[in-house]
Design a protein around this motif. Structure first.
Motif, PDB file in Angstrom:
ATOM      1  N   ALA A   1       0.694  -1.165   0.004  1.00 57.95           N
ATOM      2  CA  ALA A   1       0.114   0.005  -0.081  1.00 57.95           C
ATOM      3  C   ALA A   1       1.101   1.211   0.040  1.00 57.95           C
ATOM      4  O   ALA A   1       2.090   1.453   0.679  1.00 57.95           O
ATOM      5  CB  ALA A   1      -0.860  -0.075   1.200  1.00 57.95           C
ATOM      6  N   HIS A   2       0.355   2.270  -0.343  1.00 55.49           N
ATOM      7  CA  HIS A   2       1.121   3.610  -0.666  1.00 55.49           C
ATOM      8  C   HIS A   2       1.389   3.964   0.978  1.00 55.49           C
ATOM      9  O   HIS A   2       0.462   3.923   1.782  1.00 55.49           O
ATOM     10  CB  HIS A   2       0.249   4.837  -1.333  1.00 55.49           C
ATOM     11  CG  HIS A   2       1.214   5.892  -1.573  1.00 55.49           C
ATOM     12  ND1 HIS A   2       1.046   6.817  -0.620  1.00 55.49           N
ATOM     13  CD2 HIS A   2       1.899   6.206  -2.702  1.00 55.49           C
ATOM     14  CE1 HIS A   2       1.795   8.018  -0.985  1.00 55.49           C
ATOM     15  NE2 HIS A   2       2.273   7.517  -2.414  1.00 55.49           N
ATOM     16  N   GLN A   3       2.474   4.334   0.975  1.00 59.07           N
ATOM     17  CA  GLN A   3       3.026   4.876   2.511  1.00 59.07           C
ATOM     18  C   GLN A   3       2.151   5.972   3.197  1.00 59.07           C
ATOM     19  O   GLN A   3       1.919   6.082   4.287  1.00 59.07           O
ATOM     20  CB  GLN A   3       4.367   5.260   2.703  1.00 59.07           C
ATOM     21  CG  GLN A   3       5.285   3.947   2.261  1.00 59.07           C
ATOM     22  CD  GLN A   3       6.646   4.471   2.210  1.00 59.07           C
ATOM     23  OE1 GLN A   3       7.196   5.686   2.239  1.00 59.07           O
ATOM     24  NE2 GLN A   3       7.740   3.455   2.211  1.00 59.07           N
ATOM     25  N   GLY A   4       1.622   6.925   2.029  1.00 62.19           N
ATOM     26  CA  GLY A   4       0.787   7.966   2.622  1.00 62.19           C
ATOM     27  C   GLY A   4      -0.834   7.496   2.978  1.00 62.19           C
ATOM     28  O   GLY A   4      -1.443   8.486   3.458  1.00 62.19           O
ATOM     29  N   LEU A   5      -0.785   6.131   2.842  1.00 59.64           N
ATOM     30  CA  LEU A   5      -2.410   5.805   2.922  1.00 59.64           C
ATOM     31  C   LEU A   5      -2.887   5.896   4.429  1.00 59.64           C
ATOM     32  O   LEU A   5      -3.815   6.587   4.736  1.00 59.64           O
ATOM     33  CB  LEU A   5      -2.625   4.392   2.538  1.00 59.64           C
ATOM     34  CG  LEU A   5      -3.959   3.983   2.575  1.00 59.64           C
ATOM     35  CD1 LEU A   5      -4.807   4.883   1.317  1.00 59.64           C
ATOM     36  CD2 LEU A   5      -3.995   2.408   1.953  1.00 59.64           C
ATOM     37  N   ASP A   6      -1.985   5.690   5.534  1.00 59.62           N
ATOM     38  CA  ASP A   6      -2.367   5.552   6.782  1.00 59.62           C
ATOM     39  C   ASP A   6      -1.257   6.405   7.375  1.00 59.62           C
ATOM     40  O   ASP A   6      -0.271   6.390   7.616  1.00 59.62           O
ATOM     41  CB  ASP A   6      -2.194   4.097   7.257  1.00 59.62           C
ATOM     42  CG  ASP A   6      -2.587   4.096   8.822  1.00 59.62           C
ATOM     43  OD1 ASP A   6      -3.047   5.072   9.202  1.00 59.62           O
ATOM     44  OD2 ASP A   6      -2.554   3.080   9.236  1.00 59.62           O
ATOM     45  N   ILE A   7      -1.810   7.931   7.509  1.00 58.62           N
ATOM     46  CA  ILE A   7      -0.842   8.850   8.105  1.00 58.62           C
ATOM     47  C   ILE A   7      -0.564   8.699   9.514  1.00 58.62           C
ATOM     48  O   ILE A   7       0.219   9.342   9.921  1.00 58.62           O
ATOM     49  CB  ILE A   7      -1.573  10.419   7.872  1.00 58.62           C
ATOM     50  CG1 ILE A   7      -3.018  10.419   8.649  1.00 58.62           C
ATOM     51  CG2 ILE A   7      -1.842  10.559   6.237  1.00 58.62           C
ATOM     52  CD1 ILE A   7      -3.449  11.556   8.572  1.00 58.62           C
ATOM     53  N   ASN A   8      -1.292   7.673  10.287  1.00 59.42           N
ATOM     54  CA  ASN A   8      -0.989   7.573  11.535  1.00 59.42           C
ATOM     55  C   ASN A   8      -0.150   6.474  11.774  1.00 59.42           C
ATOM     56  O   ASN A   8       0.223   6.140  12.826  1.00 59.42           O
ATOM     57  CB  ASN A   8      -2.289   7.229  12.515  1.00 59.42           C
ATOM     58  CG  ASN A   8      -3.088   8.418  12.271  1.00 59.42           C
ATOM     59  OD1 ASN A   8      -2.571   9.511  12.639  1.00 59.42           O
ATOM     60  ND2 ASN A   8      -4.347   8.459  12.352  1.00 59.42           N
ATOM     61  N   ALA A   9       0.295   5.728  10.829  1.00 56.77           N
ATOM     62  CA  ALA A   9       1.257   4.468  10.934  1.00 56.77           C
ATOM     63  C   ALA A   9       2.536   5.053  11.414  1.00 56.77           C
ATOM     64  O   ALA A   9       3.138   6.245  10.845  1.00 56.77           O
ATOM     65  CB  ALA A   9       1.374   3.928   9.525  1.00 56.77           C
ATOM     66  N   VAL A  10       3.235   4.198  12.316  1.00 50.40           N
ATOM     67  CA  VAL A  10       4.722   4.417  12.576  1.00 50.40           C
ATOM     68  C   VAL A  10       5.527   3.468  11.796  1.00 50.40           C
ATOM     69  O   VAL A  10       5.500   2.329  12.039  1.00 50.40           O
ATOM     70  CB  VAL A  10       4.997   4.645  14.171  1.00 50.40           C
ATOM     71  CG1 VAL A  10       6.067   4.633  14.452  1.00 50.40           C
ATOM     72  CG2 VAL A  10       3.611   5.208  14.832  1.00 50.40           C
ATOM     73  N   ARG A  11       6.614   3.884  11.067  1.00 46.13           N
ATOM     74  CA  ARG A  11       7.434   3.188  10.528  1.00 46.13           C
ATOM     75  C   ARG A  11       8.871   3.433  11.182  1.00 46.13           C
ATOM     76  O   ARG A  11       9.129   4.434  11.413  1.00 46.13           O
ATOM     77  CB  ARG A  11       7.510   3.432   9.021  1.00 46.13           C
ATOM     78  CG  ARG A  11       6.342   2.990   8.414  1.00 46.13           C
ATOM     79  CD  ARG A  11       6.238   3.492   6.727  1.00 46.13           C
ATOM     80  NE  ARG A  11       7.701   3.471   6.148  1.00 46.13           N
ATOM     81  CZ  ARG A  11       8.077   4.289   5.785  1.00 46.13           C
ATOM     82  NH1 ARG A  11       7.691   5.621   5.437  1.00 46.13           N
ATOM     83  NH2 ARG A  11       9.276   4.345   5.149  1.00 46.13           N
ATOM     84  N   ALA A  12       9.702   2.184  11.359  1.00 40.71           N
ATOM     85  CA  ALA A  12      11.024   2.499  12.070  1.00 40.71           C
ATOM     86  C   ALA A  12      11.832   1.552  11.636  1.00 40.71           C
ATOM     87  O   ALA A  12      11.487   0.303  11.199  1.00 40.71           O
ATOM     88  CB  ALA A  12      10.750   2.406  13.598  1.00 40.71           C
ATOM     89  N   THR A  13      13.248   1.524  11.748  1.00 40.73           N
ATOM     90  CA  THR A  13      14.130   0.457  11.715  1.00 40.73           C
ATOM     91  C   THR A  13      14.716   0.233  12.926  1.00 40.73           C
ATOM     92  O   THR A  13      15.348   1.201  13.755  1.00 40.73           O
ATOM     93  CB  THR A  13      15.330   0.923  10.737  1.00 40.73           C
ATOM     94  OG1 THR A  13      14.644   1.376   9.530  1.00 40.73           O
ATOM     95  CG2 THR A  13      16.338   0.021  10.543  1.00 40.73           C
TER      96      THR A  13
END
Length: 153
Positions: free
Chosen positions: A69-81
């Protein structure tokens, strides 16, 4: 089918050829591509593609089919490494536990101070905090360092 569950198969020691690698590459780009479309691109019959897909699933080379899915789809998602240091010979056991955490989208081995690198996507900060806690409580994990990804440039 979800990747990373505890019932995941080990990779069967099968020889994969150039056609297998090209097919996997195409499926990584579009997991919903039709067998006919794949056969056309690769210049082989539909039956060949279907047989190869079946073999790749059976041998564990393909663990599942999913969407990106496009990363901008869920603006509340937290992505991390998250970089993870593992003690002694517990890496295999730690990896097995990590694969059971759905928010860990990818897991990589690496060299240097850190033994593993995990790519995390959580629905919000509360879930993100829960994932960090779960990882840090796995027996064999001695240290970790996490960086939240703010934007893609």
């Amino acid at each position: 089918m979800q990747i990373g569950k505890s019932d995941e198969k080990s990779l069967n020691p099968h020889r994969y050829d150039d056609l297998d690698r090209k097919l996997i590459a195409l499926l990584r780009e579009d997991g919903r591509a039709s067998v006919s479309h794949l056969a056309n691109i690769l210049g082989v019959s539909r039956a060949t593609i279907q047989n190869r897909i079946d073999k790749l699933v059976e041998t564990g080379a393909i663990l599942g089919f999913t969407i990106r899915a496009h990363q901008g789809l869920d603006i509340n998602a937290v992505r991390a490494t998250m970089m993870i240091e593992v003690t002694g010979r517990s890496t295999s056991r730690v990896i097995q536990h990590l694969r059971g955490i759905p928010e860990l989208e990818k897991l990589h081995t690496t060299n240097g101070k850190w033994d593993l690198v995990a790519e995390i996507t959580a629905t919000n900060l509360v879930e993100f905090d829960r994932v960090l806690r779960i990882v840090r409580e796995i027996e064999g994990v001695v240290a970790s360092e996490t960086s939240i990804l703010l934007s893609t440039i």
